[in-house]
Design an enzyme around this catalytic site. Structure first.
Site, mmCIF file in Angstrom:
data_model
loop_
_atom_site.group_PDB
_atom_site.id
_atom_site.type_symbol
_atom_site.label_atom_id
_atom_site.label_comp_id
_atom_site.label_asym_id
_atom_site.label_seq_id
_atom_site.Cartn_x
_atom_site.Cartn_y
_atom_site.Cartn_z
ATOM 1 N N GLU A 28 -1.912 -25.091 27.316
ATOM 2 C CA GLU A 28 -0.769 -24.213 27.080
ATOM 3 C C GLU A 28 -1.176 -22.743 27.157
ATOM 4 O O GLU A 28 -0.478 -21.914 27.749
ATOM 5 C CB GLU A 28 -0.155 -24.510 25.715
ATOM 6 C CG GLU A 28 0.730 -25.739 25.686
ATOM 7 C CD GLU A 28 1.937 -25.590 26.604
ATOM 8 O OE1 GLU A 28 2.496 -24.474 26.698
ATOM 9 O OE2 GLU A 28 2.310 -26.585 27.247
ATOM 10 N N HIS A 68 1.298 -26.459 21.150
ATOM 11 C CA HIS A 68 2.080 -25.228 21.248
ATOM 12 C C HIS A 68 1.866 -24.309 20.058
ATOM 13 O O HIS A 68 2.361 -23.185 20.047
ATOM 14 C CB HIS A 68 3.579 -25.554 21.368
ATOM 15 C CG HIS A 68 3.948 -26.220 22.652
ATOM 16 N ND1 HIS A 68 4.058 -27.590 22.787
ATOM 17 C CD2 HIS A 68 4.213 -25.702 23.869
ATOM 18 C CE1 HIS A 68 4.395 -27.887 24.023
ATOM 19 N NE2 HIS A 68 4.490 -26.761 24.707
ATOM 20 N N HIS A 79 4.242 -19.701 33.918
ATOM 21 C CA HIS A 79 3.636 -20.600 32.937
ATOM 22 C C HIS A 79 3.656 -22.047 33.450
ATOM 23 O O HIS A 79 2.627 -22.735 33.442
ATOM 24 C CB HIS A 79 4.397 -20.502 31.617
ATOM 25 C CG HIS A 79 3.981 -21.495 30.582
ATOM 26 N ND1 HIS A 79 3.206 -21.167 29.494
ATOM 27 C CD2 HIS A 79 4.239 -22.828 30.453
ATOM 28 C CE1 HIS A 79 2.992 -22.232 28.759
ATOM 29 N NE2 HIS A 79 3.627 -23.261 29.316
ATOM 30 N N GLU A 80 4.817 -22.506 33.880
ATOM 31 C CA GLU A 80 4.948 -23.911 34.255
ATOM 32 C C GLU A 80 4.156 -24.241 35.524
ATOM 33 O O GLU A 80 3.515 -25.295 35.611
ATOM 34 C CB GLU A 80 6.421 -24.272 34.430
ATOM 35 C CG GLU A 80 7.266 -24.121 33.169
ATOM 36 C CD GLU A 80 6.799 -24.994 32.008
ATOM 37 O OE1 GLU A 80 6.076 -25.985 32.250
ATOM 38 O OE2 GLU A 80 7.148 -24.668 30.865
ATOM 39 N N TYR A 90 -3.853 -33.137 27.615
ATOM 40 C CA TYR A 90 -2.754 -32.486 26.904
ATOM 41 C C TYR A 90 -2.646 -32.965 25.454
ATOM 42 O O TYR A 90 -1.655 -33.548 25.030
ATOM 43 C CB TYR A 90 -1.443 -32.728 27.645
ATOM 44 C CG TYR A 90 -0.360 -31.719 27.318
ATOM 45 C CD1 TYR A 90 -0.504 -30.381 27.647
ATOM 46 C CD2 TYR A 90 0.804 -32.121 26.679
ATOM 47 C CE1 TYR A 90 0.487 -29.465 27.359
ATOM 48 C CE2 TYR A 90 1.800 -31.212 26.381
ATOM 49 C CZ TYR A 90 1.636 -29.883 26.722
ATOM 50 O OH TYR A 90 2.626 -28.971 26.426
ATOM 51 N N HIS A 114 0.568 -24.787 34.911
ATOM 52 C CA HIS A 114 0.227 -26.153 34.492
ATOM 53 C C HIS A 114 -0.191 -26.992 35.705
ATOM 54 O O HIS A 114 -1.101 -27.828 35.616
ATOM 55 C CB HIS A 114 1.420 -26.817 33.804
ATOM 56 C CG HIS A 114 1.583 -26.451 32.364
ATOM 57 N ND1 HIS A 114 0.553 -26.509 31.458
ATOM 58 C CD2 HIS A 114 2.673 -26.028 31.665
ATOM 59 C CE1 HIS A 114 0.987 -26.140 30.254
ATOM 60 N NE2 HIS A 114 2.267 -25.839 30.361
ATOM 61 N N ASP A 133 3.433 -32.787 18.130
ATOM 62 C CA ASP A 133 3.275 -31.952 19.321
ATOM 63 C C ASP A 133 1.912 -32.165 19.975
ATOM 64 O O ASP A 133 1.217 -31.205 20.325
ATOM 65 C CB ASP A 133 3.491 -30.477 18.933
ATOM 66 C CG ASP A 133 3.564 -29.551 20.147
ATOM 67 O OD1 ASP A 133 4.003 -30.001 21.212
ATOM 68 O OD2 ASP A 133 3.163 -28.383 20.003
#
Length: 514
Positions: A378, A438, A354-355, A369, A358, A433
């Site tokens: 995300e 998210h 996942h990271e 974002y 990005h 957020d």
């Protein structure tokens, strides 16, 4: 990543029907696609023939064919080429930045899709704006100082804060501003702030921390869970290091130990090449999974996160009981968790996937974002993580709440279990957020799940999602635009008459994105 559902506002379903043309398919009639607010994001079909010695020259001519649709009179003077590449079918995808007075307009780009002069479509976001100024009244150094001061951080930055002039759309005005990135690790909460500083009066227009600092990160590491992995290391003299030089990349994969500090990474070392110590487990996982993520994207034709073969650096044991993992724009950073919400975050393959996705997104379409583009940012990371770690449809389950078995941070197949909407009827309108990135990511997550299960292949679904981000999405792409982008990608890869194309249309329609 946030599990909380905040104030709900039901939004009307999207009204634009997506349409795409595959390479080799019969030309389709021109179609103009709009989002739920009526703004054009794609013009597709058989748009005409253009000439030019280069893809860049042809792209500029192609924009003139759709100027009326997007709202500009001519391309010359309004756009500047960013980059161009050919896909597997020989279609050129040329990315153009909107400019005013030769200066980029933030988050306003166009992509021309053209093969041998035949224009197949144009994707993008144009706004007719009136500039407030033609030159800055403060220097780039002054802007950087103001940006750093606005974050409240007074320590050593991870890298120098560099200011870049840009125009920022505010209503029908283009405000001249400096875009400054302020990155630091040596703090209770790390930061990678994108700060926009008004270039006329020095005021702060906006400041967004691109690192999600709440207790909502995910992580991975089989070493953390006690399993055994084979890892690539480097022997230097009589000492082994967590460095992998076996990949077909210009750089390498390197993993470091921050020893619960926030500013310095130390080499992991061994004299036996046996990495079994408790304090090495997070490093083993981060190192191994970084290699797995590299291999996954190499299989898609991408050489490292930036397609330039750059090194992948991972830093583990960041801070103390830190419940997060993040890409900071140059490297991966993993906390150990507090033992209640998370254990060491490098212990989960889907978290690492996942990271690092990005980082891929940042170097393809660079989705902003916030709002819907942030939710897509995300979601694209969740989707690719679910392809890499394909044993279930959960995200972060290996390291999340060790005292509770069977739960996860998010659920691709049933977003409601993680407090997310699965349909546009439950879209959450919030200022928290970064606009609910998210939370609302549950909607495109469910679309991906719908598509992958309908065609029986996560691998194909992941390839479509990657191709969409690489070739058909811009930084401001919203949900409606993502539907169009993925349909264009599946058409380019498999044809617009394929069962995959039909399945993808249904997948998006079933989450209320039409």
């Amino acid at each position: 990543m946030n599990k909380k559902l905040i104030t709900t506002l039901v939004m009307s379903s999207l009204v634009a029907s997506a349409f795409a043309v595959s390479a080799g398919a019969a030309p389709a009639d021109k179609a103009t696609l709009k989002d739920e607010n009526g703004k054009v994001h794609n013009v597709v079909g058989s748009l005409g023939k253009v000439s030019g010695a280069t893809a860049e020259a042809r792209a500029m001519a192609a924009l003139d064919l759709v100027g009326k649709d997007f709202g500009f009179a001519k391309a010359q003077g309004n756009f500047k080429v960013k980059e161009s590449h050919n896909d597997e079918n020989g279609v050129a995808h040329t990315k153009m930045n909107q400019v005013i007075n030769g200066i980029n307009v933030l988050d306003h780009q166009m992509i021309v899709h053209e093969a041998n002069g035949d224009v197949q479509g144009v994707t993008g976001d144009f706004a007719a704006l009136t500039p407030n100024a033609t030159k800055a009244s403060i220097t780039s150094v002054q802007a950087s100082d103001k940006a750093v001061a606005s974050t409240g951080f007074t320590g050593q930055l991870s890298r120098p804060a560099v200011a870049e002039l840009t125009y920022v759309a505010q209503g029908n005005k283009a405000v001249l501003a400096y875009k400054v990135e302020v990155a630091f690790l040596d703090a209770a909460e790390p930061g990678r702030y994108q700060v926009l500083v008004n270039a006329v009066d020095g005021s702060i227009i906006s400041s967004v921390n691109l690192i999600e600092n709440a207790s909502n990160a995910v992580g991975s590491g089989t070493g953390v869970l006690g399993d055994t992995k084979t890892i690539n290391t480097t022997l230097n003299g009589s000492t082994y290091y967590l460095e992998d030089h076996t990949k077909a990349m210009t750089g390498d994969i390197e993993t470091y130990d921050m020893k619960n500090g926030t500013s310095t990474g130390y080499y992991y070392t061994s004299t036996t090449n046996k990495w079994t110590a408790t304090n090495q487990r997070a490093g083993v996982d981060a190192h191994y999974y970084a290699g797995q993520v590299y291999d996954y994207y190499k299989g898609l034709g991408r050489n490292s996160y930036d397609n330039n073969g750059s090194s992948i650096y991972s830093y583990t044991h960041y801070s103390s009981k830190y419940n997060n993992a993040f890409w900071d724009g140059a490297e991966m950073v993993y906390g150990d968790g507090d033992g209640v919400t998370f254990i060491a975050l490098s212990g989960a393959f889907d978290v690492v996937g996942h990271e690092l996705t990005h980082a891929v997104t940042e170097t393809t379409c660079n989705l902003t974002y916030s709002g819907q583009s942030g939710a897509l940012n995300e979601s694209w990371s969740d989707a690719q993580a679910s392809v890499m770690d394909s044993g279930d449809w959960m995200i972060g389950e290996d390291v999340y709440t060790p005292g509770t078995s069977g739960d996860a941070l998010r659920y691709m197949d049933n977003p409601a279990k993680g407090g997310q909407p699965a349909n546009m009827s439950g879209y959450v309108n919030t200022t928290s957020d970064n606009g609910g990135v998210h939370t609302n990511s549950g909607i495109p997550n469910k679309a991906f799940y719908n598509f992958a299960t309908a065609i029986g292949s996560r691998t194909i679904a992941g390839k479509v999602w990657y191709t969409a981000s690489r070739d058909y999405m811009t930084s401001s792409t919203n949900f409606s635009g993502a539907r169009a982008a993925t349909l264009s990608a599946v058409a380019a890869l498999y044809g617009s008459t394929s069962s995959y194309y039909t399945a993808l249309k249904t997948a998006w329609s079933n989450v209320g994105v039409n």
